[in-house]
Design an enzyme around this catalytic site. Structure first.
Site, PDB file in Angstrom:
ATOM      1  N   ASP A 174       7.286  -3.875   4.926  1.00  0.00           N
ATOM      2  CA  ASP A 174       6.556  -3.994   3.671  1.00  0.00           C
ATOM      3  C   ASP A 174       7.419  -3.336   2.601  1.00  0.00           C
ATOM      4  OD1 ASP A 174       4.888  -4.016   1.538  1.00  0.00           O
ATOM      5  OD2 ASP A 174       3.220  -2.963   2.496  1.00  0.00           O
ATOM      6  N   LYS A 181       5.555  -3.498  -8.829  1.00  0.00           N
ATOM      7  CA  LYS A 181       5.994  -2.213  -9.345  1.00  0.00           C
ATOM      8  C   LYS A 181       7.391  -2.291  -9.950  1.00  0.00           C
ATOM      9  CE  LYS A 181       3.668  -1.597  -6.058  1.00  0.00           C
ATOM     10  NZ  LYS A 181       2.463  -2.247  -5.489  1.00  0.00           N
ATOM     11  N   TRP A 211      -0.883   2.564   3.691  1.00  0.00           N
ATOM     12  CA  TRP A 211      -1.624   1.986   2.571  1.00  0.00           C
ATOM     13  C   TRP A 211      -2.985   1.481   3.092  1.00  0.00           C
ATOM     14  CZ3 TRP A 211      -1.356  -3.686   0.931  1.00  0.00           C
ATOM     15  CH2 TRP A 211      -2.030  -3.883  -0.276  1.00  0.00           C
TER      16      TRP A 211
HETATM   17  N1  PLA Z   1       2.183  -2.586   0.143  1.00  0.00           N
HETATM   18  C1  PLA Z   1       2.088  -1.307  -0.229  1.00  0.00           C
HETATM   19  C2  PLA Z   1       2.677  -0.258   0.634  1.00  0.00           C
HETATM   20  C3  PLA Z   1       1.449  -0.974  -1.431  1.00  0.00           C
HETATM   21  O1  PLA Z   1       1.368   0.298  -1.789  1.00  0.00           O
HETATM   22  C4  PLA Z   1       0.897  -1.992  -2.234  1.00  0.00           C
HETATM   23  C5  PLA Z   1       0.177  -1.677  -3.512  1.00  0.00           C
HETATM   24  C6  PLA Z   1       1.048  -3.323  -1.791  1.00  0.00           C
HETATM   25  C7  PLA Z   1       1.689  -3.578  -0.594  1.00  0.00           C
HETATM   26  C8  PLA Z   1       0.511  -4.496  -2.521  1.00  0.00           C
HETATM   27  O2  PLA Z   1       0.876  -4.634  -3.808  1.00  0.00           O
HETATM   28  P1  PLA Z   1       0.766  -6.011  -4.582  1.00  0.00           P
HETATM   29  O3  PLA Z   1      -0.065  -6.950  -3.791  1.00  0.00           O
HETATM   30  O4  PLA Z   1       0.152  -5.671  -5.871  1.00  0.00           O
HETATM   31  O5  PLA Z   1       2.168  -6.470  -4.696  1.00  0.00           O
HETATM   32  N2  PLA Z   1      -0.451  -0.436  -3.582  1.00  0.00           N
HETATM   33  C9  PLA Z   1      -1.058   0.054  -4.848  1.00  0.00           C
HETATM   34  C10 PLA Z   1      -2.086  -0.906  -5.412  1.00  0.00           C
HETATM   35  C11 PLA Z   1       0.009   0.238  -5.904  1.00  0.00           C
HETATM   36  C12 PLA Z   1      -3.161  -1.360  -4.480  1.00  0.00           C
HETATM   37  O6  PLA Z   1      -3.741  -0.581  -3.703  1.00  0.00           O
HETATM   38  O7  PLA Z   1      -3.448  -2.570  -4.529  1.00  0.00           O
HETATM   39  C13 PLA Z   1      -1.674   1.417  -4.533  1.00  0.00           C
HETATM   40  O8  PLA Z   1      -2.189   2.049  -5.466  1.00  0.00           O
HETATM   41  O9  PLA Z   1      -1.610   1.856  -3.372  1.00  0.00           O
END
Ligand code: PLA
Length: 461
Positions: A271, A307, A190
């Site tokens: 995570d 989610k 991510w």
């Molecule tokens: N960890 C991972 C692996 C994630 O994909 C995301 C969110 C988070 C943590 C954090 O989410 P939160 O703080 O909202 O609980 N990833 C998203 C959104 C869904 C983003 O980038 O913020 C994504 O599109 O990858």
């Protein structure tokens, strides 16, 4: 403090256009009434912001450079600017219905009604560590209701600002209290992971994870890289539904990883942002974490309800630190409070109240698991539909990874140029690494996406 509408131009006094608009606003009696009436009565026009700005010259921030948009959230910014009626946002991982609409779970609406009608609820500050019930129930959700670590009070759990906030609090804690400041993150991962950890003061290194050739796990590379990591290093592991690849280790591979991590004395940091979204089962998706806790060793886990409960903007999540003994866990929790207090003092009430209300009512909990499964199933059916649509078009390449990958995203294998052409010609928005959010697709939009992929693959190298 006086407000002004419209605001004055960046350098000094209002432009003639601004003045004309201000006069018009006053004349029509719209906008900020207190501001316009104060303006006419202001006894000391010399202290108006525009006069002060004119006096002091350039901004003290004049040398600041324009920052780039975020690679994921910036996709939504670009999408919002596009006037095309066929535009499609497959960038951020946010669940949409078959009609393409954001979804508030029915059980969440029910819980909110109960909360609103409950006159005994107040708006006092929560403790620094958040809502006690929420923390206990969150630990049960990820570690399992009969987890010995919970029974032995060996886990310190604190409510945090969703998954991101939980990762950040964990990282800040490690920088202050752990002897090794290197964290290994999967390649790729991510996009926010390296930033969260670097900002906290950790040094970020990566381990091989994804093999573009097989579009699967580079298990050998992973074992080699973690095998040569220095003893004590921190390892970030996606609990399930790896983002962006949609590739997870099998149970046997997890067991292998666990043995390696434990034998090298590495510290696992999970995570868990997609529990329930990978398989549709909350327990199945927590297996990796539970394997590590079952061996009695220590680990960290960051949970997000964005989610799986659709609580994206409520910012509700939890950080747990599993310790060897209850005594250590108590001291760890006391130190987590010192990390949290100067950052945001204490977490918000509403999201945690929703989660706790649902968890405490058997009927609501069951309804949640059913709604969660329906979301996971819709994503899985989108995979099949996209795969079938590409096959029907005879799109060159093996697209079986679309149905094999797990969770919210498909890592398509499309390159940056192909992505750019899909955005330009088809108004399809996705991250430049070729990741698409399957949760943003519907039966209605699959043909459009398949046409775009087909064109990109056949026309753009
Ligand atoms: N960890 C991972 C692996 C994630 O994909 C995301 C969110 C988070 C943590 C954090 O989410 P939160 O703080 O909202 O609980 N990833 C998203 C959104 C869904 C983003 O980038 O913020 C994504 O599109 O990858």
């Amino acid at each position: 403090m006086r407000t002004q509408f419209p605001p004055s131009s960046a350098h000094g006094s209002p432009s003639p256009t601004d003045r004309r608009l201000s006069a018009l606003v006053r004349h029509l009696g719209v906008g900020d009434h207190s501001a316009s009436s104060m303006e006419s009565q202001d006894p000391n026009p010399a202290i108006s912001p525009s006069a002060t700005a004119a006096f002091s010259g350039d901004s003290v921030f004049a040398n600041i450079v324009q920052a780039p948009e975020d690679p994921i959230l910036g996709v939504t910014v670009a999408y919002n600017k596009d006037p095309s009626p066929v535009k499609l946002n497959l960038g951020v991982g946010a669940y949409r219905t078959e009609e393409g609409k954001p979804l508030v779970l029915n059980v969440v609406r029910r819980a909110e009604q109960l909360i609103i009608n409950d006159q005994s609820r107040v708006k006092e500050y929560l403790p620094i560590t958040g809502m006690a019930d929420f923390n206990k129930l969150s630990a049960k959700l990820i570690f399992g209701t009969d987890s010995p670590a919970i029974q032995e009070n060996r886990i310190a759990t604190v409510q945090c600002l969703s998954g991101t906030g939980s990762l950040r609090v964990g990282a800040e804690f490690l920088v202050k209290h752990y002897h090794n400041r290197t964290i290994y993150i999967p390649q790729p991962t991510w996009g926010n992971h390296p930033k969260v950890f670097t900002m906290a003061g950790l040094s970020v290194k990566s381990y091989r994870y994804y093999d573009p050739a097989t579009r699967g796990l580079n298990f050998q590379g992973l074992l080699e890289d973690l095998g040569s990591a220095p003893s004590g290093a921190i390892v970030l592991l996606h609990a399930c539904a790896h983002n962006p690849t949609g590739v997870d280790p099998t149970t046997e591979q997890w067991e292998h990883i666990r043995q390696l991590v434990r034998s090298k004395g590495l510290l696992p940091f999970f995570d868990s942002a997609y529990q329930g979204f990978a398989s549709g089962s909350l327990d199945t998706d927590a297996q990796s974490v539970r394997m590590f806790v079952a061996d009695g060793g220590e680990c960290l886990a960051a949970q997000s309800y964005a989610k799986n409960m659709g609580l994206y903007g409520e910012r509700v999540g939890a950080l747990s630190i599993v310790c060897r003994t209850a005594d250590v866990a108590t001291r760890v929790e006391s130190q987590l409070k010192l990390v949290i207090r100067p950052m945001y003092s204490n977490p918000p009430i509403h999201g945690a109240s929703i989660v706790a209300t649902i968890f405490k009512d058997r009927d609501m909990y069951t309804e949640w698991t059913i709604e969660l499964k329906a979301m996971a199933d819709r994503i899985i059916s989108m995979r099949q539909q996209l795969f079938d649509a590409l096959r029907a078009r005879g799109t060159p390449g093996d697209w079986s990874h679309i149905v094999k990958q797990i969770g919210m995203f498909t890592f398509t294998g499309l390159n940056t140029e192909q992505v750019a052409s899909m955005t330009k010609e088809y108004h399809i928005y996705m991250t430049s690494d070729g990741r698409i959010s399957m949760a943003g697709l519907s039966s209605r939009t699959v043909p459009h996406l398949a046409d775009a992929i087909h064109a990109a693959v056949t026309r753009v190298a």
